[in-house]
Design an enzyme around this catalytic site. Sequence first.
Site, PDB file in Angstrom:
ATOM      1  N   LYS A  22     -24.438  -7.434   9.460  1.00 30.71           N
ATOM      2  CA  LYS A  22     -24.701  -8.038   8.168  1.00 30.71           C
ATOM      3  C   LYS A  22     -23.435  -8.095   7.313  1.00 30.71           C
ATOM      4  CE  LYS A  22     -29.251  -5.803   7.908  1.00 30.71           C
ATOM      5  NZ  LYS A  22     -30.026  -4.805   7.130  1.00 30.71           N
ATOM      6  N   GLY A  23     -22.441  -7.299   7.687  1.00 28.32           N
ATOM      7  CA  GLY A  23     -21.291  -7.039   6.799  1.00 28.32           C
ATOM      8  C   GLY A  23     -20.505  -8.251   6.346  1.00 28.32           C
ATOM      9  N   GLU A  38     -15.311 -11.636  10.673  1.00 26.46           N
ATOM     10  CA  GLU A  38     -15.659 -10.207  10.677  1.00 26.46           C
ATOM     11  C   GLU A  38     -15.390  -9.589   9.311  1.00 26.46           C
ATOM     12  OE1 GLU A  38     -16.834  -7.797  12.477  1.00 26.46           O
ATOM     13  OE2 GLU A  38     -16.387  -8.055  14.604  1.00 26.46           O
ATOM     14  N   ASP A  39     -16.186  -8.597   8.970  1.00 33.32           N
ATOM     15  CA  ASP A  39     -15.917  -7.834   7.744  1.00 33.32           C
ATOM     16  C   ASP A  39     -14.775  -6.845   7.950  1.00 33.32           C
ATOM     17  OD1 ASP A  39     -17.375  -6.301   9.555  1.00 33.32           O
ATOM     18  OD2 ASP A  39     -18.802  -5.529   8.088  1.00 33.32           O
ATOM     19  N   ASP A  66     -12.268  -2.031  13.121  1.00 32.89           N
ATOM     20  CA  ASP A  66     -11.970  -0.601  13.002  1.00 32.89           C
ATOM     21  C   ASP A  66     -11.390  -0.141  14.351  1.00 32.89           C
ATOM     22  OD1 ASP A  66     -12.010   2.049  12.169  1.00 32.89           O
ATOM     23  OD2 ASP A  66     -14.158   2.297  12.404  1.00 32.89           O
ATOM     24  N   LYS A 124      -8.519  -1.612   9.982  1.00 30.33           N
ATOM     25  CA  LYS A 124      -7.986  -0.243   9.904  1.00 30.33           C
ATOM     26  C   LYS A 124      -7.163  -0.009  11.167  1.00 30.33           C
ATOM     27  CE  LYS A 124     -12.020   2.020   8.010  1.00 30.33           C
ATOM     28  NZ  LYS A 124     -13.131   2.869   8.459  1.00 30.33           N
ATOM     29  N   PHE A 184     -13.739   5.288   4.709  1.00 22.40           N
ATOM     30  CA  PHE A 184     -14.951   4.493   4.898  1.00 22.40           C
ATOM     31  C   PHE A 184     -15.135   3.600   3.686  1.00 22.40           C
ATOM     32  CE2 PHE A 184     -19.365   3.389   5.375  1.00 22.40           C
ATOM     33  CZ  PHE A 184     -19.428   3.148   6.750  1.00 22.40           C
ATOM     34  N   ASP A 208     -21.585  -1.886   3.984  1.00 23.68           N
ATOM     35  CA  ASP A 208     -22.594  -0.921   3.523  1.00 23.68           C
ATOM     36  C   ASP A 208     -22.265   0.518   3.903  1.00 23.68           C
ATOM     37  OD1 ASP A 208     -23.083  -1.138   6.377  1.00 23.68           O
ATOM     38  OD2 ASP A 208     -24.958  -0.075   5.981  1.00 23.68           O
ATOM     39  N   ARG A 236     -23.808  -2.883  -0.521  1.00 25.50           N
ATOM     40  CA  ARG A 236     -23.321  -4.202  -0.076  1.00 25.50           C
ATOM     41  C   ARG A 236     -23.078  -5.127  -1.269  1.00 25.50           C
ATOM     42  NH1 ARG A 236     -23.922  -4.562   5.556  1.00 25.50           N
ATOM     43  NH2 ARG A 236     -25.754  -3.557   6.411  1.00 25.50           N
TER      44      ARG A 236
HETATM   45  P1  5GP Z   1     -15.414  -1.074  15.457  1.00 29.29           P
HETATM   46  O1  5GP Z   1     -16.181  -1.407  16.684  1.00 29.29           O
HETATM   47  O2  5GP Z   1     -14.194  -1.953  15.221  1.00 29.29           O
HETATM   48  O3  5GP Z   1     -15.039   0.385  15.428  1.00 29.29           O
HETATM   49  O4  5GP Z   1     -16.397  -1.183  14.237  1.00 29.29           O
HETATM   50  C1  5GP Z   1     -16.757  -2.358  13.692  1.00 29.29           C
HETATM   51  C2  5GP Z   1     -17.985  -2.195  12.836  1.00 29.29           C
HETATM   52  O5  5GP Z   1     -18.119  -0.859  12.349  1.00 29.29           O
HETATM   53  C3  5GP Z   1     -17.864  -3.062  11.604  1.00 29.29           C
HETATM   54  O6  5GP Z   1     -18.346  -4.347  11.834  1.00 29.29           O
HETATM   55  C4  5GP Z   1     -18.679  -2.271  10.601  1.00 29.29           C
HETATM   56  O7  5GP Z   1     -20.032  -2.598  10.746  1.00 29.29           O
HETATM   57  C5  5GP Z   1     -18.493  -0.826  11.005  1.00 29.29           C
HETATM   58  N1  5GP Z   1     -17.426  -0.153  10.226  1.00 29.29           N
HETATM   59  C6  5GP Z   1     -16.248   0.324  10.676  1.00 29.29           C
HETATM   60  N2  5GP Z   1     -15.523   0.862   9.682  1.00 29.29           N
HETATM   61  C7  5GP Z   1     -16.259   0.711   8.558  1.00 29.29           C
HETATM   62  C8  5GP Z   1     -16.046   1.049   7.180  1.00 29.29           C
HETATM   63  O8  5GP Z   1     -15.030   1.599   6.744  1.00 29.29           O
HETATM   64  N3  5GP Z   1     -17.065   0.733   6.332  1.00 29.29           N
HETATM   65  C9  5GP Z   1     -18.204   0.114   6.723  1.00 29.29           C
HETATM   66  N4  5GP Z   1     -19.107  -0.144   5.793  1.00 29.29           N
HETATM   67  N5  5GP Z   1     -18.439  -0.229   8.013  1.00 29.29           N
HETATM   68  C10 5GP Z   1     -17.471   0.067   8.917  1.00 29.29           C
END
Ligand code: 5GP
Length: 175
Positions: free
Chosen positions: A43-44, A99-100, A103, A131, A152, A159, A165
Amino acid sequence: MEPQPKLQPLISSKRIEAAVKKLASDISQDYRDKNPVLIGVLKGSFIFMADLVRLLDFPLEVDFVRLSSYGAGKKSSGKIKLAGGLSTEIKGRDVLVIEDIVDTGLTTNYLLDYLRQKKPASVKLCALTEKPSRRKIPVRIDYLGFTVPDKFIVGYGLDFDEGFRYLPEICFLED
Ligand code: 5GP
């Protein structure tokens, strides 16, 4: 009652607006004549996607996918699943994923692999934030808004346990 997490402002709505404008301008230059499919990751990315597409003044289509990698809370479950799939035929199309946050990169990498199997003409990635310090798998981000510290973050679509959000700016949660 659980104590409410404390929020610290990180990126103001003014800075977000300027970054989204710049991204829209770069994307317009590259996609103006391509009738691309923009795929938002729910949803981000819903607020970012809505603001971005309103600044794009050329033909394009919009679709969404829903992926789950995080359970409740701040820790990744490590397992990624496609919880809601595409309704657009992307074979031969130019695809731009919205993408939001990137990470560890695991979620984005999973999605890009999934999309590439459908034989689009091209797949690129636009991320509002990343990040880099937490990356586990290399992911090429073609259009990036902000690099954020290893905190975070919430707001502007992102969220914490489905909360925050709606915030117009991006904040981080204090440990
Ligand atoms: P990844 O697979 O790159 O580790 O994570 C991606 C997903 O993790 C993002 O689409 C998001 O939903 C969640 N996520 C990772 N870091 C954060 C953060 O700092 N804040 C929030 N709200 N979601 C995060």
